[in-house]
Scaffold this active site. Structure first.
Site, PDB file in Angstrom:
ATOM      1  N   ASP A 128       6.398   2.222 -11.169  1.00  0.00           N
ATOM      2  CA  ASP A 128       7.573   2.234 -10.297  1.00  0.00           C
ATOM      3  C   ASP A 128       8.666   1.320 -10.842  1.00  0.00           C
ATOM      4  O   ASP A 128       8.378   0.280 -11.445  1.00  0.00           O
ATOM      5  CB  ASP A 128       7.157   1.771  -8.895  1.00  0.00           C
ATOM      6  CG  ASP A 128       8.224   2.045  -7.853  1.00  0.00           C
ATOM      7  OD1 ASP A 128       9.072   2.927  -8.081  1.00  0.00           O
ATOM      8  OD2 ASP A 128       8.209   1.373  -6.807  1.00  0.00           O
ATOM      9  N   ASN A 161       8.097  13.815  -5.450  1.00  0.00           N
ATOM     10  CA  ASN A 161       9.175  13.571  -6.412  1.00  0.00           C
ATOM     11  C   ASN A 161      10.048  14.795  -6.672  1.00  0.00           C
ATOM     12  O   ASN A 161      11.117  14.676  -7.290  1.00  0.00           O
ATOM     13  CB  ASN A 161       8.613  13.068  -7.742  1.00  0.00           C
ATOM     14  CG  ASN A 161       8.138  11.634  -7.692  1.00  0.00           C
ATOM     15  OD1 ASN A 161       7.293  11.219  -8.480  1.00  0.00           O
ATOM     16  ND2 ASN A 161       8.670  10.844  -6.757  1.00  0.00           N
TER      17      ASN A 161
END
Length: 243
Positions: free
Chosen positions: A16, A64
């Site tokens: 991340d 995503n």
């Protein structure tokens, strides 16, 4: 390697912070993903140095797809490039490369490459690189439930036969052990739908480093935290009963 590190077989990594890394440098978000690809090698080298046999990388989640189209194209382009330029080296080093997640939204060309490297490396067992692509932990559980339900409907299984072991046996990769350690970079402190079933007794280390800057030293520090934990699995602390 220290004896207390030998219990660390599987590390999951939530990579991340690529977008924030790029934003801090006034760069487009895809630039962060391109830089983040370099950190993969750092993580894998550190994992192998610590004797970790399985690493699962959260490359692209089922959520995503909500991101900008250009960013999605960059992520899949980087995966395609990694397979073309890095997979053979890993395979020659004894690594097995595997993918977990849904397949119907991934392009046919990329799926073909994923299947090819999986087949080429299927007999390797020194190290397992598991790449989560279009993956969601809830979807994985739903997939397992559907498989089991089909067996019940066909009369091949009784409802009373369903237990945790059966659900685990119907996961995407039932032979891969649950992760003892999950690392998330960028300072965020949540699982984001990653290995929900498998993470029941995982230890979590949240690293403030953004993924493009992740180094072997960051991995070493995460392992040091893991080694210092008292893993009780619902029982009594070994520290409390010692002496």
């Amino acid at each position: 390697m220290a004896q207390d590190e030998t219990k660390l077989r599987h590390v999951g990594i939530i990579m991340d912070g690529n977008g924030r890394w790029a934003k801090a440098r006034n760069l487009p978000r895809p630039a962060g993903h391109r830089r983040g690809a370099n950190a993969v090698g750092e993580a894998l080298n550190a994992a192998r140095r610590h004797g970790v046999k399985y690493v699962t990388l959260y490359a692209f989640s089922s959520e995503n797809w909500r991101r900008p189209e250009g960013e999605i194209s960059t992520v899949f382009g980087l995966l395609d490039h990694y397979i073309d330029h890095k997979a053979k080296e890993l395979i020659d080093q004894g690594a097995r490369i595997r993918f977990l997640g849904e397949r119907h939204r991934v392009s046919a060309g990329l799926l073909k490459k994923m299947d090819q490297v999986s087949a080429l490396s299927r007999h390797n067992d020194d190290f397992h690189l598991c790449v989560a692509v279009d993956y969601g932990g809830r979807r994985e559980v739903v997939s397992a439930v559907r498989k089991i339900s089909a067996l019940v409907a066909a009369g091949d299984l009784q409802i009373s036969d369903i237990d945790e072991d059966l659900i685990s046996a119907n996961r995407y990769q039932p032979d891969v052990p649950d992760p003892e350690l999950i690392i998330r970079t960028s300072g965020e402190q949540r699982l984001s739908n990653f290995l929900l079933w498998q993470a029941a007794y995982s230890e979590f280390v949240f690293v403030p480093t953004l993924w493009p800057d992740f180094s072997q030293d960051d991995f070493d520090q995460a392992v040091a935290q893991f080694v210092g934990r008292d893993r009780r699995f619902g029982g009594v602390s070994n520290l409390a009963t010692s002496g």
